[in-house]
Scaffold this motif. Structure first.
Motif, mmCIF file in Angstrom:
data_model
loop_
_atom_site.group_PDB
_atom_site.id
_atom_site.type_symbol
_atom_site.label_atom_id
_atom_site.label_comp_id
_atom_site.label_asym_id
_atom_site.label_seq_id
_atom_site.Cartn_x
_atom_site.Cartn_y
_atom_site.Cartn_z
ATOM 1 N N ARG A 66 0.820 -1.214 0.000
ATOM 2 C CA ARG A 66 0.000 0.000 0.000
ATOM 3 C C ARG A 66 0.856 1.267 0.000
ATOM 4 N NH1 ARG A 66 -3.112 1.172 4.258
ATOM 5 N NH2 ARG A 66 -1.785 0.051 5.768
ATOM 6 N N PHE A 67 1.982 1.239 0.675
ATOM 7 C CA PHE A 67 2.866 2.409 0.777
ATOM 8 C C PHE A 67 4.126 2.171 -0.048
ATOM 9 C CE2 PHE A 67 1.510 3.950 5.311
ATOM 10 C CZ PHE A 67 0.175 3.940 4.908
ATOM 11 N N THR A 68 4.600 3.230 -0.684
ATOM 12 C CA THR A 68 5.813 3.153 -1.495
ATOM 13 C C THR A 68 6.740 4.307 -1.135
ATOM 14 O OG1 THR A 68 4.582 2.161 -3.329
ATOM 15 C CG2 THR A 68 6.746 3.096 -3.837
ATOM 16 N N ILE A 69 8.005 3.982 -0.949
ATOM 17 C CA ILE A 69 9.005 4.991 -0.637
ATOM 18 C C ILE A 69 9.875 5.239 -1.862
ATOM 19 C CG2 ILE A 69 11.007 5.535 0.803
ATOM 20 C CD1 ILE A 69 9.788 3.750 2.933
ATOM 21 N N SER A 70 10.175 6.491 -2.102
ATOM 22 C CA SER A 70 11.081 6.848 -3.198
ATOM 23 C C SER A 70 11.858 8.095 -2.781
ATOM 24 C CB SER A 70 10.294 7.110 -4.484
ATOM 25 O OG SER A 70 9.386 8.192 -4.307
ATOM 26 N N ARG A 71 12.852 8.442 -3.564
ATOM 27 C CA ARG A 71 13.658 9.620 -3.241
ATOM 28 C C ARG A 71 14.167 10.271 -4.505
ATOM 29 N NH1 ARG A 71 18.223 7.687 0.596
ATOM 30 N NH2 ARG A 71 18.846 9.896 0.482
ATOM 31 N N ASP A 72 14.450 11.558 -4.386
ATOM 32 C CA ASP A 72 15.065 12.323 -5.462
ATOM 33 C C ASP A 72 16.259 13.040 -4.835
ATOM 34 O OD1 ASP A 72 15.839 14.137 -7.393
ATOM 35 O OD2 ASP A 72 13.801 14.598 -8.015
ATOM 36 N N ASN A 73 17.425 12.470 -4.998
ATOM 37 C CA ASN A 73 18.610 13.027 -4.348
ATOM 38 C C ASN A 73 18.964 14.412 -4.889
ATOM 39 O OD1 ASN A 73 18.914 10.895 -2.578
ATOM 40 N ND2 ASN A 73 20.382 9.812 -3.879
ATOM 41 N N ALA A 74 18.650 14.673 -6.124
ATOM 42 C CA ALA A 74 18.931 15.998 -6.681
ATOM 43 C C ALA A 74 18.117 17.073 -5.959
ATOM 44 C CB ALA A 74 18.614 16.014 -8.170
ATOM 45 N N LYS A 75 16.961 16.685 -5.430
ATOM 46 C CA LYS A 75 16.107 17.623 -4.701
ATOM 47 C C LYS A 75 16.233 17.458 -3.191
ATOM 48 C CE LYS A 75 12.597 17.931 -8.345
ATOM 49 N NZ LYS A 75 11.152 17.745 -8.690
ATOM 50 N N ASN A 76 17.086 16.525 -2.765
ATOM 51 C CA ASN A 76 17.254 16.278 -1.328
ATOM 52 C C ASN A 76 15.902 15.962 -0.671
ATOM 53 O OD1 ASN A 76 19.423 15.963 0.385
ATOM 54 N ND2 ASN A 76 19.436 18.078 1.114
ATOM 55 N N THR A 77 15.111 15.133 -1.346
ATOM 56 C CA THR A 77 13.735 14.880 -0.936
ATOM 57 C C THR A 77 13.429 13.389 -0.954
ATOM 58 O OG1 THR A 77 13.038 17.033 -1.807
ATOM 59 C CG2 THR A 77 11.317 15.382 -1.469
ATOM 60 N N VAL A 78 12.628 12.967 0.034
ATOM 61 C CA VAL A 78 12.161 11.595 0.124
ATOM 62 C C VAL A 78 10.631 11.623 0.170
ATOM 63 C CG1 VAL A 78 12.209 9.466 1.474
ATOM 64 C CG2 VAL A 78 14.231 10.919 1.378
ATOM 65 N N TYR A 79 10.014 10.651 -0.460
ATOM 66 C CA TYR A 79 8.564 10.611 -0.550
ATOM 67 C C TYR A 79 8.015 9.336 0.089
ATOM 68 C CZ TYR A 79 9.715 13.967 -4.239
ATOM 69 O OH TYR A 79 10.224 15.030 -4.943
ATOM 70 N N LEU A 80 6.804 9.444 0.596
ATOM 71 C CA LEU A 80 6.058 8.275 1.056
ATOM 72 C C LEU A 80 4.682 8.342 0.402
ATOM 73 C CD1 LEU A 80 5.930 5.740 2.884
ATOM 74 C CD2 LEU A 80 4.913 7.201 4.646
ATOM 75 N N GLN A 81 4.502 7.543 -0.640
ATOM 76 C CA GLN A 81 3.198 7.462 -1.298
ATOM 77 C C GLN A 81 2.337 6.467 -0.532
ATOM 78 O OE1 GLN A 81 1.887 9.177 -4.074
ATOM 79 N NE2 GLN A 81 0.025 8.194 -3.286
ATOM 80 N N MET A 82 1.226 6.954 -0.048
ATOM 81 C CA MET A 82 0.338 6.131 0.773
ATOM 82 C C MET A 82 -0.942 5.867 -0.016
ATOM 83 S SD MET A 82 0.938 8.574 4.089
ATOM 84 C CE MET A 82 0.148 7.539 5.301
ATOM 85 N N ASN A 83 -1.278 4.624 -0.213
ATOM 86 C CA ASN A 83 -2.481 4.249 -0.941
ATOM 87 C C ASN A 83 -3.383 3.401 -0.056
ATOM 88 O OD1 ASN A 83 -1.541 5.500 -3.349
ATOM 89 N ND2 ASN A 83 -0.377 3.655 -3.870
ATOM 90 N N SER A 84 -4.660 3.374 -0.405
ATOM 91 C CA SER A 84 -5.627 2.527 0.308
ATOM 92 C C SER A 84 -5.545 2.728 1.812
ATOM 93 C CB SER A 84 -5.385 1.060 -0.051
ATOM 94 O OG SER A 84 -5.469 0.853 -1.442
ATOM 95 N N LEU A 85 -5.572 3.971 2.221
ATOM 96 C CA LEU A 85 -5.430 4.265 3.646
ATOM 97 C C LEU A 85 -6.558 3.655 4.469
ATOM 98 C CD1 LEU A 85 -4.167 7.941 3.931
ATOM 99 C CD2 LEU A 85 -2.958 5.851 4.515
ATOM 100 N N LYS A 86 -6.194 3.255 5.681
ATOM 101 C CA LYS A 86 -7.140 2.678 6.626
ATOM 102 C C LYS A 86 -7.147 3.544 7.893
ATOM 103 C CE LYS A 86 -5.733 -1.943 5.088
ATOM 104 N NZ LYS A 86 -5.172 -3.256 5.528
#
Length: 126
Positions: A66-86
């Protein structure tokens, strides 16, 4: 040196918000990064982590698929995509930078992280 988490709020069950963690004052591109959460009355728990290159990710069983982690080092940013929240996903979500750098190791434990963001509240309404 600061981590800033954003993107939280009140979301309906089944929603798909994306949390964003932005670093300032220091580049965390060489550090593994993690997301944790803490629900009221509960201990802070590991949600997921990503290696410094972004080629390895881990997710807790409770959010796997349900959750996916990704990052963009050029932007110094990390993401947490959350789907199907409960409703049980309701918590304050924190991003953190691992102590070690240039390592493929992604800590699962709180002690493995040196820098923490202030947290962003996610409330899932049923």
């Amino acid at each position: 040196v600061q981590l800033q988490a954003s993107g939280g709020g009140v979301v309906q069950a089944g929603g798909s918000p994306r949390l964003v963690c932005t670093a300032s004052g220091h580049s965390f591109s060489s550090h593994s990064m993690g997301w944790f959460r803490q629900a009221p009355g509960k201990e802070r728990e590991f949600v997921g982590g990503i290696s410094w290159r972004g080629d390895t990710t881990y997710s807790a069983d409770s959010v796997k698929g349900r959750f996916t982690i990704s990052r963009d080092n050029a932007k110094n940013t990390v993401y947490l995509q959350m789907n199907s929240l409960k409703p049980e996903d309701t918590a304050v979500y924190y991003c953190a930078a691992a102590k070690d750098y240039s390592s493929t190791y992604v800590p699962f434990e709180i002690a493995g992280y040196a820098i923490w963001g202030q947290g962003t509240q996610v409330t899932v309404s049923s």
